[in-house]
Write a protein that holds these residues in place. Structure first.
Motif, short mmCIF file in Angstrom:
data_model
loop_
_atom_site.label_atom_id
_atom_site.label_comp_id
_atom_site.label_asym_id
_atom_site.label_seq_id
_atom_site.Cartn_x
_atom_site.Cartn_y
_atom_site.Cartn_z
N ASN A 1 1.73 23.74 68.44
CA ASN A 1 0.82 23.72 69.51
C ASN A 1 1.82 23.06 70.50
OD1 ASN A 1 -1.38 24.48 67.85
ND2 ASN A 1 -1.84 22.59 66.95
N GLU B 1 -4.93 15.61 67.92
CA GLU B 1 -3.79 15.75 66.44
C GLU B 1 -3.72 15.00 65.58
OE1 GLU B 1 -0.95 18.02 66.38
OE2 GLU B 1 -1.80 20.08 67.92
N TYR C 1 0.92 28.90 77.50
CA TYR C 1 -0.46 28.75 77.96
C TYR C 1 -0.57 28.70 79.53
CZ TYR C 1 -5.07 27.51 79.54
OH TYR C 1 -5.80 27.37 80.35
N ALA C 2 0.70 26.44 79.62
CA ALA C 2 0.34 25.89 80.75
C ALA C 2 1.30 26.55 82.23
CB ALA C 2 1.64 25.23 80.54
N ASN D 1 -5.29 31.07 87.27
CA ASN D 1 -5.99 30.52 87.89
C ASN D 1 -5.90 31.44 89.03
OD1 ASN D 1 -6.21 28.46 85.64
ND2 ASN D 1 -4.43 26.97 86.54
N ARG E 1 -7.76 14.98 74.94
CA ARG E 1 -8.38 14.75 73.89
C ARG E 1 -7.86 15.74 73.03
NH1 ARG E 1 -14.28 17.79 73.79
NH2 ARG E 1 -13.29 19.91 74.03
N THR E 2 -6.69 16.98 73.01
CA THR E 2 -5.72 17.34 72.00
C THR E 2 -4.44 16.28 71.66
OG1 THR E 2 -5.65 19.09 73.53
CG2 THR E 2 -3.89 18.69 72.39
N ALA F 1 0.08 29.86 83.18
CA ALA F 1 -1.57 29.39 84.22
C ALA F 1 -1.88 29.64 85.16
CB ALA F 1 -2.41 27.89 83.37
N THR G 1 -7.62 15.43 81.32
CA THR G 1 -7.79 15.30 80.27
C THR G 1 -8.10 15.94 78.43
OG1 THR G 1 -9.91 15.26 81.59
CG2 THR G 1 -10.44 15.94 79.66
N ASN G 2 -7.67 17.37 79.00
CA ASN G 2 -7.11 18.84 77.52
C ASN G 2 -5.88 17.72 76.57
OD1 ASN G 2 -9.26 19.76 77.80
ND2 ASN G 2 -8.59 20.74 80.06
N LEU H 1 0.70 25.59 74.09
CA LEU H 1 0.32 24.71 75.51
C LEU H 1 1.11 24.81 76.47
CD1 LEU H 1 -1.80 22.61 75.71
CD2 LEU H 1 -0.25 20.79 75.23
N ALA I 1 10.01 18.96 77.88
CA ALA I 1 9.06 19.00 77.94
C ALA I 1 8.17 19.04 76.52
CB ALA I 1 7.98 20.10 79.16
N LYS J 1 -7.11 25.10 67.61
CA LYS J 1 -6.88 24.33 67.22
C LYS J 1 -6.50 23.03 68.45
CE LYS J 1 -4.78 24.72 63.22
NZ LYS J 1 -3.00 25.40 62.61
N ILE J 2 -5.87 23.40 68.96
CA ILE J 2 -5.96 22.05 70.21
C ILE J 2 -6.63 23.01 71.49
CG2 ILE J 2 -3.31 21.88 70.11
CD1 ILE J 2 -2.65 24.07 72.15
N ASP J 3 -7.20 22.11 71.55
CA ASP J 3 -8.88 22.70 72.19
C ASP J 3 -9.11 22.42 73.49
OD1 ASP J 3 -11.00 23.15 72.87
OD2 ASP J 3 -12.46 21.64 71.59
N LEU J 4 -8.57 23.42 74.61
CA LEU J 4 -8.20 22.78 75.81
C LEU J 4 -9.70 22.97 77.02
CD1 LEU J 4 -4.56 25.30 75.36
CD2 LEU J 4 -5.07 22.90 76.21
N SER J 5 -10.29 23.78 75.68
CA SER J 5 -12.15 24.59 76.48
C SER J 5 -12.08 22.90 77.20
CB SER J 5 -12.88 24.41 75.43
OG SER J 5 -13.31 23.06 74.78
N LYS J 6 -12.99 23.58 78.41
CA LYS J 6 -12.87 22.35 79.70
C LYS J 6 -14.15 21.38 79.12
CE LYS J 6 -10.26 24.08 82.42
NZ LYS J 6 -9.98 24.50 81.97
N ILE J 7 -14.53 19.67 78.41
CA ILE J 7 -14.94 19.19 78.51
C ILE J 7 -16.42 19.00 79.13
CG2 ILE J 7 -16.03 16.89 78.19
CD1 ILE J 7 -13.21 16.46 76.72
N ILE K 1 2.94 18.87 83.39
CA ILE K 1 2.90 20.32 82.89
C ILE K 1 2.08 20.79 83.89
CG2 ILE K 1 2.06 20.85 80.62
CD1 ILE K 1 2.60 18.05 78.88
N PRO K 2 2.19 21.66 84.31
CA PRO K 2 1.47 22.28 85.31
C PRO K 2 0.17 23.32 83.86
CG PRO K 2 3.45 23.08 85.97
CD PRO K 2 3.30 22.58 84.19
N GLY K 3 -0.91 22.99 85.10
CA GLY K 3 -1.85 24.03 84.42
C GLY K 3 -2.66 23.03 83.04
N VAL K 4 -2.02 22.48 82.62
CA VAL K 4 -3.24 21.62 81.54
C VAL K 4 -3.66 20.12 82.10
CG1 VAL K 4 -2.87 20.25 78.93
CG2 VAL K 4 -1.17 22.68 79.37
N VAL L 1 7.11 14.28 81.92
CA VAL L 1 7.73 15.35 82.55
C VAL L 1 6.38 16.12 82.90
CG1 VAL L 1 7.87 17.49 81.50
CG2 VAL L 1 9.20 15.14 80.84
#
Lengths: 470, 248
Positions: free
Chosen positions: A406, B105, A413-414, A421, B100-101, A417, B96-97, A410, A393, A464-470, B90-93, B88
């Protein structure tokens, strides 16, 4: 407030405190409470504090905490306190009914025990002891006293105040009730906080329990909550813990579920010296469901211990446990998920999952999923994993141009989540999501006030890695 | 654009590539064929810079830069894209995000400001339409619970969004039914421009009916043993890899 100094041996100090100050501290107890207190004190005297030789305490060492000199806040703060002067919750659009404890004592502005519309009662347990003796003798000390747990006995022996919530039958509590436990002292403090929540039949409640500290003295909080969930009722319960590293927080909750009830409990532990979350669930009515979730992100020398005990006493109940954690530096963790399926509890459906990521070779996790099954027609599963961040990954993410650091965040965070969630309140989920991101970036320290409100000015989480929803 | 000179590479000390030479110019599509275990995926990973794939000799130049000096993410930012054989999860991401990330970058690397949300959304819409992707796909977690076909389409979708200079598609056709294959190929063809290039790694000639290559290479035992036009793929299909062995 009056504090009582103890010398070295915490146990003998507590014993003499109990014996010498019994009349002045507990003299006005009802005979029911007094009886419980006496029995609990004898039990504590016999059991004492937990130690590493006890099976369920093998992984959590309290000896350093127990060697500390503590004071006890045995008397209520003299004046009424304006809760807003010490605490402000800053979760945007998060409308809650706020109840707070300061050093274990219920904090109120006007009324220590409020009756809201629909007959909901919220307020001080000390007042409820006197005002609602019938509810108290029906529910207080009913589910906690069989546990054989020295710390619970200690709490019952000394508990004076805490939060009391009563929801009558057929009531959906409109606002989320937020219980905030604040510790503010210039001395080392040991507290026995106690909460009692009674949810009638066919009622719904959302409860958020926050634990915070204001200064950085050593604290030892031994918190016990008893939560009764009536027939066909639903409880959504959240625990947020963001404590400083001088704190030891033992949070034990006894849930009792009647038939058709649904419990969802989610603990989010972001910082703390020693945190132990213990959930004891009695499934005593058919077709009830308990979902116990947790996520922990610890580093430095922090320690987190998740104990779950689910007792399937009757047929056709479901339970699931999902705990996920990331441990960095020298942090250590314990997971003990114990499910017992009694002989009559046929058609039980139970699952336990604990997944961990260890970021260094000094971080440790002691994970023990445990099923004890006496019925034959059941569906049970358990699983535990301990690993590092997945290399495939990492490569996949970096091959898209995302930097290694990052990519790590990521993935962490995943990983978290999946539990985050499951938070059903959108505003709270969004906020905790932001806190998890901040925590993973190393930008979140324990907050000076509410776990939901950072002492530093609330900046927009710049990621920096913007995970906020669009 | 890409210039591989006498490249040798090893995994755990075992030599897989034994002196590969390859020149890819802007505007070209190259196909690399060959039986299992001959080093096709290894070549893709070495170009993308996967850890554990050790270059033991030779060099790879990309638009004049020696890739040995660049990390995986820097290579991506320079414009190299790898479409994975096994994408691969990647659950939870959300996709879209994630995209964009990645785009931001890459833009940062090139000294550009983050992409404006409007522009990003417009680009997403266009590319989704082009690849006949379901609307809700972009809100799902990256590859989580995707079917084999959805995963491969998602790879091409990412390629379309990132607009790389060089795309390496590693067995993108494996596990695709004929409809998915057609969509994937249409996507690749539509993205083809004079200033980008594509390397298609495949087992079968089938994909090359849809993506017509300029050059076909046969990789065998760590060497490129034969190169030719698109007719080479047909001949391989007809005569099998045994024929190549006989030619050696």
């Amino acid at each position: 407030m009056e504090n009582i100094q103890i010398e070295t041996d915490l146990k003998s100090s507590l014993e003499s405190l109990y014996t010498e100050r019994n009349i002045s501290l507990f003299g006005s107890d009802s005979s029911y409470v007094a009886g419980l207190r006496k029995k609990a004190f004898d039990k504590f005297r016999k059991l004492g504090f937990p130690h590493a030789r006890l099976e369920k305490w093998r992984g959590t060492d309290l000896s350093k905490t127990l060697a500390t000199e503590f004071e006890f806040a045995m008397n209520a703060p003299a004046a009424e306190i304006d809760i807003e002067s010490i605490f402000r919750c800053e979760v945007p659009h998060f409308e809650t009914f706020l109840v707070a404890q300061l050093n274990g004592w219920y904090v109120f502005k006007h009324n220590p025990l409020t009756t809201l519309s629909n007959g909901i009662i919220v307020g001080s347990l000390a007042v409820a002891f006197k005002k609602y003796p019938e509810l108290i003798s029906r529910h207080y000390g009913k589910f906690s006293e069989n546990a054989g747990e020295g710390l619970t006995a200690l709490n019952t022996a000394f508990a004076q105040d805490g939060i009391f919530i009563y929801v009558p039958d057929n009531v959906t509590v409109p606002d989320t009730i937020q219980m905030v436990n604040i510790v503010d002292s210039d001395r080392n403090l040991m507290l026995q906080t106690r909460n009692l929540v009674i949810l009638g039949n066919n009622s719904h409640l959302r409860l958020v329990q926050c634990d915070d500290s204001i200064n950085h003295k050593i604290t030892f909080i031994n918190s016990v909550s008893e939560i009764y969930i009536g027939r066909d009722s639903t409880l959504d319960h959240y625990k947020l813990q963001n404590k400083d590293e001088n704190s030891t927080l033992i949070n034990t909750i006894y849930f009792h579920q009647e038939s058709g009830s649904t419990l969802s409990s989610n603990s989010i532990s972001l910082n703390g010296g020693i945190i132990r979350n213990s959930s004891v669930v009695e499934l005593s009515g058919e077709n009830s469901t308990a979902n116990i979730y947790g996520v922990y992100l610890m580093d430095k020398d922090q320690h987190v211990d998740s104990q779950v005990f689910i007792d399937h006493q009757v047929p056709r109940c479901q339970s699931s446990e999902l705990f996920k954690g990331i441990l960095d530096d020298h942090a250590s963790g314990v997971f003990n998920g114990h499910v017992i399926v009694r002989r009559d509890a046929q058609q039980t459906n139970a699952s336990q999952t604990n997944k961990n990521i260890l970021l260094t070779d000094k971080a440790t996790i002691d994970t023990r999923p445990f099923l004890e099954i006496y019925a034959d027609d059941v569906k049970c599963s358990h699983g535990a994993t301990v690993g590092q961040l997945d290399n495939d990954a990492m490569f996949y993410i970096r091959s898209r141009g995302i930097s290694e650091s990052n990519a790590r965040i990521l993935l962490m965070y995943a990983f978290a989540a999946e539990v985050v969630n499951k938070i059903e309140i959108p505003e709270l989920r969004q906020r905790i999501d932001d806190m998890v991101k901040k925590r993973l970036r190393g930008e979140l320290s324990y907050c000076d006030q509410c776990v939901l409100h950072c002492s530093s000015e609330e900046k927009k989480v710049s990621f920096k890695i913007d995970l906020s929803k669009i | 654009m890409l210039s591989i000179k006498n490249l040798s590479a090893a995994i755990n000390g075992k030599e897989i590539l034994k002196g590969v030479n390859l020149e890819v110019k802007a505007g070209e599509v190259h196909a690399i064929m060959g039986p299992n275990g001959t080093g096709k995926s290894t070549l893709a990973y070495v170009i993308a810079g996967r850890q554990g794939y050790e270059v033991t000799g030779g060099e790879i130049l990309f638009n004049g830069r020696n890739l040995a000096e660049l990390s995986t993410e820097e290579r991506a930012c320079e414009g190299i894209f790898l479409g994975f054989q096994y994408p691969v999860e990647i659950p939870g991401v959300s996709i879209t995000n994630f995209l964009r990330t990645a785009i931001n970058e890459q833009r940062k690397y090139r000294g550009l400001d983050p992409i404006p949300a409007k522009e990003f959304l417009k680009s997403m819409e266009e590319k989704k339409k082009m690849l006949e992707l379901q609307d809700k796909l972009a809100n799902r977690s990256v590859n989580e619970g995707f079917s084999g076909g959805e995963k491969k389409k998602n790879e091409i979708f990412q390629m379309a969004m990132l607009e790389p200079k060089l795309s390496i598609l590693d067995e993108t056709d494996s596990g695709l039914d004929i409809d998915a294959l057609r969509i994937v190929a249409t996507g690749v063809n539509k993205l083809r421009r004079q200033d980008n290039a594509t390397i298609v790694i495949t087992h079968y000639q089938r994909l090359l009916e849809y993506i017509v290559p300029d050059v076909v290479h046969v990789l065998f035992d760590g060497h490129i043993v034969k190169s030719g036009g698109k007719e080479l793929a047909l001949k391989l299909e007809e005569k099998g890899y045994e024929w190549i062995k006989g030619q050696m």
